[in-house]
Motif scaffolding. Sequence first.
Motif, PDB file in Angstrom:
ATOM      1  N   THR A 128     -35.885 -22.717 132.155  1.00  0.00           N
ATOM      2  CA  THR A 128     -35.478 -24.102 132.366  1.00  0.00           C
ATOM      3  C   THR A 128     -35.358 -24.814 131.025  1.00  0.00           C
ATOM      4  O   THR A 128     -35.947 -24.404 130.019  1.00  0.00           O
ATOM      5  N   VAL A 161     -36.620 -27.723 130.199  1.00  0.00           N
ATOM      6  CA  VAL A 161     -37.888 -28.305 129.774  1.00  0.00           C
ATOM      7  C   VAL A 161     -38.801 -27.242 129.180  1.00  0.00           C
ATOM      8  O   VAL A 161     -39.471 -27.474 128.160  1.00  0.00           O
ATOM      9  N   ALA A 212     -41.716 -35.795 132.222  1.00  0.00           N
ATOM     10  CA  ALA A 212     -40.367 -36.370 132.289  1.00  0.00           C
ATOM     11  C   ALA A 212     -39.315 -35.268 132.244  1.00  0.00           C
ATOM     12  O   ALA A 212     -38.296 -35.318 132.955  1.00  0.00           O
ATOM     13  N   GLY A 213     -39.557 -34.232 131.419  1.00  0.00           N
ATOM     14  CA  GLY A 213     -38.633 -33.102 131.375  1.00  0.00           C
ATOM     15  C   GLY A 213     -38.592 -32.350 132.686  1.00  0.00           C
ATOM     16  O   GLY A 213     -37.523 -31.915 133.136  1.00  0.00           O
ATOM     17  N   LYS A 214     -39.745 -32.211 133.316  1.00  0.00           N
ATOM     18  CA  LYS A 214     -39.797 -31.548 134.627  1.00  0.00           C
ATOM     19  C   LYS A 214     -38.991 -32.345 135.653  1.00  0.00           C
ATOM     20  O   LYS A 214     -38.247 -31.766 136.461  1.00  0.00           O
ATOM     21  N   GLU A 215     -39.117 -33.654 135.613  1.00  0.00           N
ATOM     22  CA  GLU A 215     -38.380 -34.496 136.565  1.00  0.00           C
ATOM     23  C   GLU A 215     -36.875 -34.373 136.359  1.00  0.00           C
ATOM     24  O   GLU A 215     -36.110 -34.285 137.328  1.00  0.00           O
ATOM     25  N   ARG A 216     -36.439 -34.322 135.113  1.00  0.00           N
ATOM     26  CA  ARG A 216     -35.010 -34.153 134.846  1.00  0.00           C
ATOM     27  C   ARG A 216     -34.519 -32.807 135.366  1.00  0.00           C
ATOM     28  O   ARG A 216     -33.429 -32.705 135.940  1.00  0.00           O
ATOM     29  N   TRP A 217     -35.341 -31.752 135.191  1.00  0.00           N
ATOM     30  CA  TRP A 217     -34.907 -30.431 135.661  1.00  0.00           C
ATOM     31  C   TRP A 217     -34.877 -30.367 137.188  1.00  0.00           C
ATOM     32  O   TRP A 217     -34.024 -29.696 137.762  1.00  0.00           O
ATOM     33  N   GLU A 218     -35.774 -31.057 137.828  1.00  0.00           N
ATOM     34  CA  GLU A 218     -35.749 -31.086 139.290  1.00  0.00           C
ATOM     35  C   GLU A 218     -34.423 -31.637 139.800  1.00  0.00           C
ATOM     36  O   GLU A 218     -33.916 -31.192 140.832  1.00  0.00           O
ATOM     37  N   GLN A 219     -33.851 -32.557 139.060  1.00  0.00           N
ATOM     38  CA  GLN A 219     -32.539 -33.078 139.462  1.00  0.00           C
ATOM     39  C   GLN A 219     -31.456 -32.027 139.265  1.00  0.00           C
ATOM     40  O   GLN A 219     -30.524 -31.914 140.067  1.00  0.00           O
ATOM     41  N   VAL A 220     -31.594 -31.215 138.207  1.00  0.00           N
ATOM     42  CA  VAL A 220     -30.651 -30.109 137.997  1.00  0.00           C
ATOM     43  C   VAL A 220     -30.720 -29.136 139.171  1.00  0.00           C
ATOM     44  O   VAL A 220     -29.683 -28.671 139.689  1.00  0.00           O
TER      45      VAL A 220
END
Length: 627
Positions: free
Chosen positions: A292, A294, A378-386
């Motif tokens: 990922t 992140v 915050a990086g995890k949250e962005r990847w969840e959107q991916v």
Amino acid sequence: MSHPTPPVRRLTVAQALVQFLSAQYTERDAVRHRLIAGTWGIFGHGNVAGLGQALLQAGEDTMPFHQGRNEQAMVHAAVGYARQLNRLSAQAVTTSIGPGATNLVTGAALATVNRLPVLLLPGDYFATRAAAPLLQQLEHPSEADVSVNDTLRPVSRYFDRITRPEMLVPSALNAVRVLADPVETGAVTLALPQDVQTEAFDWPEEFFAERVWHVRRPAPDPLELAEAVRAIRAAERPLIVAGGGVHHSEAEEALRALVDATGIPVASTQAGKGSLRHDHPADLGGIGHTGTAVCDDLARTADLVIGVGTRYSDFTTASTTLFARPDVRFVNLNVAAFDAHKLAAHPLVADARTGLEALARELDGHRVDAAYEAEYRAGKERWEQVVADAYRADDDSAVPTQTQVLGALDAVVGDADVVINAAGSLPGDLHKLWRARSPRQYHLEYGYSCMGYEIPAGIGVQQAAPDAVVWSLVGDGTYLMMPTEIVTAVQERLPVNLVLIQNHGYASIGGLSEETGGERFGTAYRYRAADGSFTGAPLPVDLAANAASLGMDVLRVKIVGELREALARARASERPTCVYVETDPTPSAPPAEAWWDVPVAEVATREAAVAARERYDRHAAARRHHL
């Protein structure tokens, strides 16, 4: 003074081996497991009258027998079984001589690369040489003791050829010692000449006594532990890399406790994914070439990498380009010193669970900086959107992409379901996107990445976990390699689910070929065009009809809405069921976040290869030795 004669039992070598194996157990944490829980077999002249007769005479209660269709596939099934049971229970595989024996080699390599136990019992030539050359015997002009079974030596953790009955006692004990040892384990081969299998011998009764092999949990050395703790306390940006050893040691809860206390984030290898549940705030998903964003961003800036039960393959390290910070250092917790010392790490040689528990005690009160936690969350949250974007399918009447197939499956599976894959483009998509809900849900064989593994491994997993719902995910290329064990699943009434994705070729290697200047040469399943290339119409191969002809229930899917319905029906079925879907070939997975070193032609006349070499040289310049 006379001594009583020890009791003996007169049996053939094959009969004695079966009886011996039936009495071997492992024990860890006061829980006992049968070491060899069953034997897979295909019989020929090299084992039918020896091990075949012995298994028949012993009966199912003594040694359960499983009938296979392909020798390599039998090993894959045994490996899937052993992995599901955390290497505490294994299976044996018996074959005839010749092609039956050499078909074991790929499976043996897979088992040894992945540190998973399997016992191989191939037949061999006559030890007495009373008849030679035998049917299927390889004759070597200068080494008369060589047989085709010698191909198993480099891929076995222990190998012996039993040329006299009395050799069996020490060799069998060594074989099970290796199988039960978490450091040494892998494929173990006892080559059995077909005449020796049938020879009678007076065996000491003690040979058949129940033996329990304790699977140790070695604690870390105090000095190594103290040094590891100092390094972690001093680190500003530590990152844990969880490997398959976390699962083998059943160390998931210990890992979670350490992470909850310290806030150190966790990245996972293919074998380690699921070490934390996907929705844990510190679980950042896969790392490396198929990782990922992140995870890979944190890996590039980490000042300390804490490997737990990982062997650091090139996919994990992005071919030694990922851990880019000049002063980055490593602490490796591993039961095997061989792996603990990799990347010039400070070694912490110990069982994963024991080591993690010790680290948690010694790190009491320590926690990473709040800003670092906020950054990776915050990086995890962005990847969840991916992930959500890749999974989303807004039009039920559309042909699904491969990632939408995974999204539909994600919506259907339960926490205890097991998803199996090994090769093609699916491993990368799964590593980036799959939301692992439990320690054993994510079953990726990516040490050997063997096409053909998924279907037989699904059978082994289903045998080990009869109540689990098992999903074997395969593309058309992998399916064509080894669909034969579908017949075994049907015969044994094992409700393995097969998700068969048709994309008309080797999709993964096609993409790699394009990236490295190969222009997708030889990777499509199509008719030849007028110029001789494989660029004509897709081949009229009906894989769904093939699966049905082997006994599976088949659900054909064309659109997203049908896919969702078919997956739900398959999950509820009590029969082996295939969900067949032809996917939209449009790329739908997020791109690679890190490099993978596949050398490109240094000189070439075609423009694509010249451009690929320029890209390669730019990436290769970032490789480094960690010293």
